[in-house]
Design an enzyme around this catalytic site. Structure first.
Site, mmCIF file in Angstrom:
data_model
loop_
_atom_site.group_PDB
_atom_site.id
_atom_site.type_symbol
_atom_site.label_atom_id
_atom_site.label_comp_id
_atom_site.label_asym_id
_atom_site.label_seq_id
_atom_site.Cartn_x
_atom_site.Cartn_y
_atom_site.Cartn_z
ATOM 1 N N PRO A 10 0.791 -1.229 0.000
ATOM 2 C CA PRO A 10 0.000 0.000 0.000
ATOM 3 C C PRO A 10 0.826 1.283 0.000
ATOM 4 C CG PRO A 10 -0.095 -1.092 2.134
ATOM 5 C CD PRO A 10 0.544 -2.054 1.184
ATOM 6 N N ASN A 11 0.336 2.226 -0.785
ATOM 7 C CA ASN A 11 0.863 3.593 -0.883
ATOM 8 C C ASN A 11 2.174 3.697 -1.665
ATOM 9 O OD1 ASN A 11 -1.270 4.790 0.739
ATOM 10 N ND2 ASN A 11 -0.340 3.696 2.448
ATOM 11 N N TYR A 23 11.091 9.063 1.380
ATOM 12 C CA TYR A 23 11.128 8.059 0.304
ATOM 13 C C TYR A 23 11.792 8.557 -0.976
ATOM 14 C CZ TYR A 23 7.932 5.626 3.416
ATOM 15 O OH TYR A 23 7.381 5.001 4.508
ATOM 16 N N ASN A 74 7.970 -5.804 -0.862
ATOM 17 C CA ASN A 74 7.862 -4.615 -0.029
ATOM 18 C C ASN A 74 6.394 -4.517 0.363
ATOM 19 O OD1 ASN A 74 7.780 -2.203 1.293
ATOM 20 N ND2 ASN A 74 8.945 -1.054 -0.237
ATOM 21 N N LEU A 101 12.394 0.593 1.369
ATOM 22 C CA LEU A 101 13.210 1.717 0.916
ATOM 23 C C LEU A 101 13.920 2.381 2.094
ATOM 24 C CD1 LEU A 101 10.293 2.903 -1.223
ATOM 25 C CD2 LEU A 101 12.550 2.736 -2.248
ATOM 26 N N ARG A 107 13.309 4.417 12.362
ATOM 27 C CA ARG A 107 12.062 5.211 12.346
ATOM 28 C C ARG A 107 11.227 4.893 13.588
ATOM 29 N NH1 ARG A 107 9.344 4.757 6.647
ATOM 30 N NH2 ARG A 107 8.157 6.481 7.560
HETATM 31 C C1 DQA Z 1 8.231 0.974 3.686
HETATM 32 C C2 DQA Z 1 8.385 1.139 5.210
HETATM 33 C C3 DQA Z 1 7.049 0.922 5.905
HETATM 34 O O1 DQA Z 1 7.198 1.096 7.305
HETATM 35 C C4 DQA Z 1 6.024 1.932 5.408
HETATM 36 O O2 DQA Z 1 4.766 1.670 5.991
HETATM 37 C C5 DQA Z 1 5.932 1.982 3.929
HETATM 38 C C6 DQA Z 1 7.147 1.886 3.125
HETATM 39 C C7 DQA Z 1 9.540 1.310 2.950
HETATM 40 O O3 DQA Z 1 9.688 0.869 1.801
HETATM 41 O O4 DQA Z 1 10.398 2.020 3.494
HETATM 42 O O5 DQA Z 1 4.858 2.210 3.376
HETATM 43 O O6 DQA Z 1 7.919 -0.370 3.410
#
Ligand code: DQA
Length: 147
Positions: A10-11, A23, A74, A101, A107
Site C-alpha cells: 500500500p501507498n 522516500y 515490499n 526503501l 524510524r
Molecule cells: C516501507 C516502510 C514501511 O514502514 C512503510 O509503511 C511503507 C514503506 C519502505 O519501503 O520504506 O509504506 O515499506
C-alpha cells in the site's frame, strides 16, 4: 527463463510525491525500470506489481508460488500489521526477500517489528530505490543463478 516477482504494498504507488523527505523523488515506474534492467542483466524474467489491498497481496503471493522462482516483497505498512501476509509467505514454498526503501529500524518504534521477516530468506532496508536491484541480485544468488 527463470522468473522473479517484485510485489509492492500500500501507498507505494505514490512514490515520488509521498513524503519525499523519507522516500525520495523516484517513482514506482522508475523503480520498475531499474528492476527490469537488473533482471535483463541477470537473464531473469520479471513480474512487477503493486496493490493497496491486503487480500489482493495474499492472492498475489499465492499465485507467485505457481509462476516464479522467488519473490521480492515490499509489503509497506502491512509488514508491521499483517498476520495474513506472513501466513501466505509461510504457506507457499517460495523464497521471499523482505524489502524496504527506508531504514525501518531508524524510524518509529511500530516499524521495528515485522511479522513477515521471520519467514523470509532475508531483509534489505535503508538503501532507497537501490534496494530493489540489490534484492534481485540477492535472490539470484540465493537461487544459485548469480555469476
Ligand atoms: C516501507 C516502510 C514501511 O514502514 C512503510 O509503511 C511503507 C514503506 C519502505 O519501503 O520504506 O509504506 O515499506
Amino acid at each position: 527463463m527463470v522468473s522473479i516477482a517484485v510485489l509492492n504494498g500500500p501507498n507505494l504507488n505514490l512514490l515520488g510525491q509521498r513524503e519525499p523527505e523519507i522516500y525520495g523523488a523516484t517513482t514506482l515506474p522508475d523503480i520498475e525500470a531499474m528492476c527490469r534492467d537488473t533482471a535483463h542483466d541477470l537473464g531473469l524474467k520479471l513480474e512487477f506489481s503493486q496493490s493497496n489491498s491486503e487480500g489482493a497481496l495474499v492472492d498475489m503471493i499465492q499465485s507467485a508460488a505457481q509462476h516464479h522462482a522467488g519473490l521480492i516483497l515490499n509489503a509497506a505498512a502491512y509488514t508491521h500489521t499483517s498476520v495474513a501476509l506472513r501466513d501466505a509467505v509461510s504457506a507457499v514454498s517460495l523464497p521471499v526477500i523482505e524489502l524496504h526503501l527506508s531504514n525501518v529500524h531508524a524510524r518509529e518504534e511500530f516499524r521495528h517489528r515485522s511479522w513477515i521477516a521471520p519467514v523470509c530468506v532475508g531483509v534489505i532496508c535503508g538503501f532507497g530505490p537501490q534496494g530493489y536491484p540489490l534484492a534481485i541480485r540477492a535472490m539470484a544468488g540465493h537461487l544459485g543463478l548469480a555469476g
